[in-house]
Design a protein around this motif. Structure first.
Motif, PDB file in Angstrom:
ATOM      1  N   LEU A 135      -1.178  -0.147  11.407  1.00 12.60           N
ATOM      2  CA  LEU A 135      -2.381  -0.971  11.303  1.00 12.60           C
ATOM      3  C   LEU A 135      -2.800  -1.132   9.841  1.00 12.60           C
ATOM      4  N   MET A 136      -2.877   0.006   9.128  1.00 15.47           N
ATOM      5  CA  MET A 136      -3.401  -0.065   7.762  1.00 15.47           C
ATOM      6  C   MET A 136      -2.405  -0.744   6.823  1.00 15.47           C
ATOM      7  N   LYS A 137      -1.149  -0.263   6.847  1.00 14.76           N
ATOM      8  CA  LYS A 137      -0.201  -0.767   5.845  1.00 14.76           C
ATOM      9  C   LYS A 137       0.415  -2.096   6.262  1.00 14.76           C
ATOM     10  N   GLY A 138       0.675  -2.241   7.551  1.00 17.53           N
ATOM     11  CA  GLY A 138       1.369  -3.457   7.996  1.00 17.53           C
ATOM     12  C   GLY A 138       0.460  -4.635   8.207  1.00 17.53           C
ATOM     13  N   PHE A 139      -0.779  -4.404   8.664  1.00 18.36           N
ATOM     14  CA  PHE A 139      -1.590  -5.545   9.111  1.00 18.36           C
ATOM     15  C   PHE A 139      -2.912  -5.682   8.367  1.00 18.36           C
ATOM     16  N   ILE A 140      -3.568  -4.580   8.056  1.00 24.91           N
ATOM     17  CA  ILE A 140      -4.735  -4.717   7.172  1.00 24.91           C
ATOM     18  C   ILE A 140      -4.234  -5.069   5.772  1.00 24.91           C
ATOM     19  N   GLY A 141      -3.068  -4.517   5.419  1.00 30.91           N
ATOM     20  CA  GLY A 141      -2.435  -4.888   4.160  1.00 30.91           C
ATOM     21  C   GLY A 141      -2.855  -4.037   2.977  1.00 30.91           C
ATOM     22  N   SER A 142      -3.246  -2.797   3.255  1.00 31.33           N
ATOM     23  CA  SER A 142      -3.572  -1.859   2.179  1.00 31.33           C
ATOM     24  C   SER A 142      -2.763  -0.584   2.381  1.00 31.33           C
ATOM     25  N   GLY A 143      -2.446   0.097   1.280  1.00 37.82           N
ATOM     26  CA  GLY A 143      -1.755   1.389   1.390  1.00 37.82           C
ATOM     27  C   GLY A 143      -2.713   2.533   1.680  1.00 37.82           C
ATOM     28  N   ASN A 144      -4.003   2.237   1.853  1.00 38.59           N
ATOM     29  CA  ASN A 144      -5.017   3.289   1.985  1.00 38.59           C
ATOM     30  C   ASN A 144      -4.992   4.017   3.323  1.00 38.59           C
ATOM     31  N   PRO A 165      -8.611  -5.863   1.281  1.00 39.57           N
ATOM     32  CA  PRO A 165      -8.130  -4.782   2.147  1.00 39.57           C
ATOM     33  C   PRO A 165      -8.237  -3.389   1.537  1.00 39.57           C
ATOM     34  N   ASP A 166      -8.239  -3.296   0.205  1.00 41.85           N
ATOM     35  CA  ASP A 166      -8.315  -1.955  -0.402  1.00 41.85           C
ATOM     36  C   ASP A 166      -9.721  -1.364  -0.353  1.00 41.85           C
ATOM     37  N   ALA A 167     -10.656  -2.088   0.227  1.00 41.16           N
ATOM     38  CA  ALA A 167     -12.017  -1.549   0.374  1.00 41.16           C
ATOM     39  C   ALA A 167     -12.172  -0.764   1.672  1.00 41.16           C
ATOM     40  N   VAL A 168     -11.096  -0.678   2.454  1.00 44.02           N
ATOM     41  CA  VAL A 168     -11.145   0.133   3.679  1.00 44.02           C
ATOM     42  C   VAL A 168     -10.028   1.177   3.628  1.00 44.02           C
ATOM     43  N   ALA A 169     -10.161   2.212   4.449  1.00 44.58           N
ATOM     44  CA  ALA A 169      -9.162   3.293   4.415  1.00 44.58           C
ATOM     45  C   ALA A 169      -9.160   4.052   5.740  1.00 44.58           C
ATOM     46  N   ILE A 170      -8.013   4.678   6.005  1.00 48.34           N
ATOM     47  CA  ILE A 170      -7.907   5.636   7.108  1.00 48.34           C
ATOM     48  C   ILE A 170      -7.488   6.978   6.501  1.00 48.34           C
ATOM     49  N   TYR A 171      -8.156   8.050   6.931  1.00 48.26           N
ATOM     50  CA  TYR A 171      -7.765   9.392   6.490  1.00 48.26           C
ATOM     51  C   TYR A 171      -7.420  10.198   7.740  1.00 48.26           C
ATOM     52  N   GLY A 172      -6.131  10.491   7.906  1.00 46.42           N
ATOM     53  CA  GLY A 172      -5.640  11.109   9.142  1.00 46.42           C
ATOM     54  C   GLY A 172      -5.371  12.592   8.984  1.00 46.42           C
ATOM     55  N   PHE A 195      10.577  -6.100  10.424  1.00 46.83           N
ATOM     56  CA  PHE A 195      10.606  -5.359  11.691  1.00 46.83           C
ATOM     57  C   PHE A 195       9.263  -5.471  12.418  1.00 46.83           C
ATOM     58  N   TRP A 196       8.187  -5.364  11.658  1.00 45.47           N
ATOM     59  CA  TRP A 196       6.854  -5.407  12.273  1.00 45.47           C
ATOM     60  C   TRP A 196       6.381  -6.852  12.531  1.00 45.47           C
ATOM     61  N   GLY A 197       7.066  -7.811  11.905  1.00 47.49           N
ATOM     62  CA  GLY A 197       6.607  -9.192  12.025  1.00 47.49           C
ATOM     63  C   GLY A 197       5.288  -9.383  11.296  1.00 47.49           C
ATOM     64  N   SER A 198       5.199  -8.763  10.129  1.00 49.48           N
ATOM     65  CA  SER A 198       3.934  -8.809   9.379  1.00 49.48           C
ATOM     66  C   SER A 198       4.068  -9.706   8.158  1.00 49.48           C
ATOM     67  N   ARG A 199       3.054 -10.546   7.955  1.00 44.53           N
ATOM     68  CA  ARG A 199       3.056 -11.388   6.755  1.00 44.53           C
ATOM     69  C   ARG A 199       2.144 -10.812   5.677  1.00 44.53           C
ATOM     70  N   GLN A 200       1.345  -9.799   6.050  1.00 47.91           N
ATOM     71  CA  GLN A 200       0.373  -9.292   5.071  1.00 47.91           C
ATOM     72  C   GLN A 200       0.595  -7.815   4.768  1.00 47.91           C
ATOM     73  N   ILE A 201       1.839  -7.366   4.859  1.00 47.40           N
ATOM     74  CA  ILE A 201       2.120  -5.948   4.619  1.00 47.40           C
ATOM     75  C   ILE A 201       1.699  -5.535   3.199  1.00 47.40           C
ATOM     76  N   ALA A 202       1.198  -4.305   3.075  1.00 48.85           N
ATOM     77  CA  ALA A 202       0.841  -3.793   1.744  1.00 48.85           C
ATOM     78  C   ALA A 202       2.101  -3.717   0.890  1.00 48.85           C
ATOM     79  N   THR A 203       1.944  -3.937  -0.392  1.00 47.41           N
ATOM     80  CA  THR A 203       3.121  -3.924  -1.271  1.00 47.41           C
ATOM     81  C   THR A 203       3.032  -2.837  -2.337  1.00 47.41           C
ATOM     82  N   LYS A 204       1.970  -2.070  -2.290  1.00 43.54           N
ATOM     83  CA  LYS A 204       1.842  -0.986  -3.278  1.00 43.54           C
ATOM     84  C   LYS A 204       1.196   0.232  -2.605  1.00 43.54           C
ATOM     85  N   PRO A 205       1.431   1.428  -3.174  1.00 44.48           N
ATOM     86  CA  PRO A 205       0.837   2.633  -2.576  1.00 44.48           C
ATOM     87  C   PRO A 205      -0.680   2.546  -2.540  1.00 44.48           C
ATOM     88  N   GLY A 206      -1.251   3.229  -1.570  1.00 39.26           N
ATOM     89  CA  GLY A 206      -2.704   3.333  -1.500  1.00 39.26           C
ATOM     90  C   GLY A 206      -3.185   4.579  -2.216  1.00 39.26           C
TER      91      GLY A 206
END
Ligand code: SF4
Length: 882
Positions: free
Chosen positions: A115-124, A93-100, A363-374
């Motif tokens: 989407l990024m932190k809760g379900f893709i599972g990256s802090g990026n 998951p850390d190979a993708v990113a969103i820049y807003g 709260f999000w019902g996510s099993r793959q939430i990111a656990t560290k900053p991106g």
């Protein structure tokens, strides 16, 4: 029939309310300030007032495209989801990113972050707010335990001393500045201090300007802490009951005696003494700070050095008192609320706290939430350059222009395997590098909420149906999330559903432990969402109508409930000037432009104030480097270079130069200041040091200079230097070249794209002057002025000819003589954008009518009577020509 819709301005963090009279059938709108909005009470600045001129469809991105081919939404969305899934599967998951962007609405931001932190599972997931106020976020968090702006705009009217630190409020937050000006007029004992290396328009209302050495702010505020400590001007009860760490902070400031500070900051010791005395002896003090503090390799320390002084004196949490971060963007605050920075999780919860991660996951019902900053912005684009991040989605921002070391950012995107850009504008420096382009709705089509600098949530409401095939950002994100098989967590059909979920998360297991709580909106109906009035968070059971000030109870969000002093050791900027790069480059905003000009440059009236990239330099430095007023200069750093028009001014300190941040490759050949800016970042906030890059400067002496005014926009310009400026019924091209063409007429044809011209020409080969005009049925189509001496008439007289359907004989003759006809005055460069009043017109009125005040100028010409942003410039003209 016209409809009146209340919405908000999409530019700066003041967050002004707008009352828009919409003519939907003709897609046009009349913009007025919303009298009832507490951020502006009807006032707008030049940018907000001109919003109606920015909604044209020309230049809009209207259709999705894939690898340069227009397509439908289904193909584009499928491709984005597939490529993201494929990259995650292969590289993690850390190979993708969103820049807003701080231009996104809160609802858009919420979905992107989830989407990024809760379900893709990256802090990026990071944002351009990293460049804007992440040092304030970090400073707030260290001092208060939460990212809280304690006060509100109403405090301007209560304050007895307002300090503007590293903030040209007059240009960057103009309506706030007008409000401060009005507060001072109502209460002349209100003192204003401006702390800034530059003498800016904000000094117009200053009782004291401290032109401190660039980067020395921590010394100044350590000195203030030391001063109040030794002058027995602290508030021992407040310190005892509500804070921790005072002794350590004071000890760290022990070496900041007044003479030492005067030396470090290179300010007059009497002025410094006066400022310290005013702060120490005034009960109600506001410290307003902005990018001059934040955009530094020690920005977080500078923020805490300011906050320390307020905590030591108890000047916080009460009317008229407190540190106040002026946010740059319209929804930077909303982005912070949802967790838009890569180290944040959501709803003011962080990766630093495992309980927060667990809470948000449940709260999000996510099993793959990111656990560290991106990755924060600068590191993110480095990782793209290095091939570690292989797919990036950029939303509503233009990092190829705005990020430091911008040429490397460009190369990073050129190397990146998969670049998605969603934007409402088709041609930007960043969209040019996208593999997939997704058309997003623009300001006048979007529906949702934004939060301004004073924590006030306001509705942004759609004025028009979406242009072409443009979609809301939240919808685009939701569609991709669903295609990535997260449809259960992303069922959204409308912004209100997202807002409800965001509000519910803010109150989830909160119980007063987190500052950001808008749980009162968790069940808001569509009808109430539509009618939502501007409200300051928190909005919960305890504060159902919102809360103007926090910390009035002396309670903070740290584990102990006490505010934390931070011991500050002032540090040097990332790189100091040296023999190769002896000057310090400072960057910043202009009065009438916004960010990378994708919208403001569409409004002709906003382009006339400062039409070209320029560099401000002190007269001594100009003499040292052989620069002349209005000549061209090349500015070079270790990272890149730019060309700009020289403005010699005593408002710069010797050794410092200033360039505006706005120009892109779409508007100028060599105007991208981001190419020069160093990539040093603050170690805590990761905010880049955009205010302090060592540079060198030298005159650029082209063989010829000139300009073309044309009714038509050109597709290609052949000269070495060019700047494009849109005007009222014309385009203006400022040009310079290193080679004299063999045949100017051929050159004119090539550049203007006119194939069978009937040019009228004038040429003086000895002097190197060439002029040409093209008229069709006596209507002016194009005019060209070239000179080797760089001597030209003001453009305003010539540009005024484009609104005429026919030129008379005298005007036609004047085109080639290069001088206005007898009795026709040139208005000069535009000073008042609202009423299109030029400098020459104002000077003449001052002289001929004996005007002595800006009010008299206003009565006579209307200049300065609408938004008031040009009042400082009018006062300067009065000073020089009165
Ligand atoms: Fe918009 Fe100007 Fe208000 Fe900022 S001050 S929100 S740019 S109108």
């Amino acid at each position: 029939m016209n409809q009146t819709i209340q919405t908000t301005c999409p530019y700066c963090g003041v967050g002004c309310g707008i009352s828009a009279q919409v003519d939907a059938a003709n897609r046009c709108v009349t913009i007025n300030g919303d009298d009832s909005h507490p951020a502006n009470f009807g006032r707008l600045c030049s940018k907000g007032s001109a919003l109606g001129d920015t909604i044209e469809l020309k230049g809009r991105l209207l259709q999705p495209s894939v690898y340069g081919r227009e397509t439908n939404w289904t193909e584009a969305l499928d491709l984005v989801a597939d490529r993201f899934l494929d990259t995650i599967q292969k590289y993690g998951p850390d190979a993708v990113a969103i820049y807003g962007s701080g231009q996104l609405l809160t609802e858009d931001y919420y979905v992107a972050n989830k989407l990024m932190k809760g379900f893709i599972g990256s802090g990026n997931m990071d944002t351009n707010s990293r460049l804007c106020m992440s040092s304030s976020v970090a400073g707030h968090k260290r001092a208060f335990g939460a990212d809280t702006v304690p006060g509100c705009y109403e405090d301007y009217e209560h304050a007895e001393l307002i300090i503007l630190i590293g903030s040209n409020t007059a240009w960057c937050h103009p309506v706030s500045f007008q409000r401060i000006r009005a507060a001072k007029e109502a209460n002349p004992s209100l003192k204003i201090v401006v702390i800034d290396p530059r003498r800016t328009a904000s000094c117009d209302i200053a009782d004291l300007h401290l032109p401190l050495a660039s980067g020395s702010d921590a010394w100044l505020f350590n000195g203030l802490l030391n001063y109040v400590g030794h002058a027995s001007r602290t508030n021992p009860t407040y310190i005892e009951q509500h804070t921790e760490g005072f002794a350590e902070a004071l000890a760290a400031a022990e070496n900041a005696g007044i003479s030492q500070v005067a030396e470090q900051c290179r300010v007059n010791i009497e002025d410094l003494q006066r400022f310290y005395e005013w702060f120490a002896t005034t009960d109600k003090v506001m410290s307003l700070y902005s990018q001059g503090i934040n955009q530094s390799s020690s920005g977080t320390d500078k923020v805490n050095a300011i906050i320390n002084c307020h905590l030591a004196t108890g000047k916080i949490g009460k009317p008229g008192s407190g540190p106040f971060s002026l946010t740059g963007q319209p929804n930077a605050m909303g982005g912070r609320e949802v967790g838009g920075l890569s180290h944040q999780l959501a709803a003011h919860m962080d990766f630093a706290n495992v309980d927060d991660i667990d809470r948000v996951a449940r709260f999000w019902g996510s099993r793959q939430i990111a656990t560290k900053p991106g990755l924060p912005a600068v590191d993110l684009f480095d990782a793209i350059y290095d091939g570690k991040v292989k797919a990036v989605w950029i939303m509503g921002t233009n990092p190829v222009v705005s990020l430091p070391n911008a040429d490397k950012v460009k190369q990073a995107l050129q190397r990146c395997e998969f670049v998605v850009v969603s934007d409402c504008i088709a041609n930007t420096d960043t969209t040019a590098l996208a593999h997939v382009l997704l058309p997003a709705q623009g300001w006048s089509e979007k529906d949702g909420t934004v939060t301004n600098s004073e924590r006030r949530i306001s509705r942004q409401r759609a004025l028009f149906k979406p242009a072409g095939n443009a979609k809301p950002d939240w919808w685009i994100l939701t569609q991709v999330a669903q295609r990535m098989r997260f449809e259960q967590a992303f069922p959204y059909q409308s912004p209100v559903e997202i807002f409800r979920e965001h509000a519910a998360l803010s109150g989830f297991e909160n119980n007063g432990s987190r500052d950001f709580d808008i749980s009162a909106f968790a069940d808001i109906t569509q009808e109430n969402y539509d009618r939502l009035q501007p409200t300051q968070w928190p909005v919960n059971q305890q504060y159902p109508q919102g809360r103007a000030r926090l910390f009035d109870d002396g309670r903070f969000y740290t584990p102990s409930g006490k505010a934390q002093f931070i011991a500050i050791t002032p540090s040097a900027p990332g790189m100091l000037p040296n023999a190769d790069y002896p000057l310090i480059l400072n960057t910043g905003r202009l009065r009438d432009q916004w960010h990378t000009m994708t919208r403001t440059a569409i409004a002709a009236k906003l382009n006339q104030h400062k039409p070209e990239p320029f560099v401000e330099i002190h007269p001594d430095d100009a003499a040292r480097y052989g620069l002349i007023q209005n000549g061209l200069a090349s500015i070079e750093s270790r990272w890149g270079e730019m060309l700009a028009r020289v403005q010699i001014t005593g408002s710069q300190l010797p050794g410092n130069v200033f360039v505006p941040m706005h120009w892109t490759a779409q508007h100028a050949s060599h105007g991208r200041m981001g190419a020069l800016v160093n990539p040093f970042v603050d170690p805590v906030s990761k905010q880049p040091e955009s205010k302090h890059t060592p540079v060198r400067i030298k005159a650029y002496q082209p063989v010829w200079q000139g300009f073309i005014l044309s009714r038509h926009e050109f597709t290609a310009i052949t000269s070495a230097y060019w700047v494009k400026i849109k005007g009222e019924q014309f385009y203006r091209y400022e040009l310079a070249g290193d080679l004299i063409p063999n045949d100017w007429l051929e050159w004119a044809n090539l550049n203007t794209g006119v194939t069978a011209p009937q040019w009228q020409e004038y040429q003086d080969t000895a002097k190197g002057n060439y002029r040409a005009a093209l008229l069709v049925d006596n209507r002016l189509e194009s005019v060209i002025f070239i000179s080797r001496q760089n001597q030209f008439p003001e453009r305003s007289w010539l540009t005024s000819l484009f609104v005429k359907t026919e030129l008379d004989k005298t005007e036609r003759m004047a085109l080639l003589t290069g001088l206005p006809p007898q009795g026709v005055n040139d208005t000069g460069a535009i000073v008042c954008a609202c009423f299109n009043i030029g400098e020459q017109t104002i000077k003449t009125a001052i002289k001929d009518q004996g005007l002595t005040s800006h009010q008299e100028v206003g009565c006579c010409l209307k200049a300065g009577t609408n938004c008031g942003s040009c009042v400082p410039e009018i006062k300067l003209l009065l000073l020089e020509h009165g």
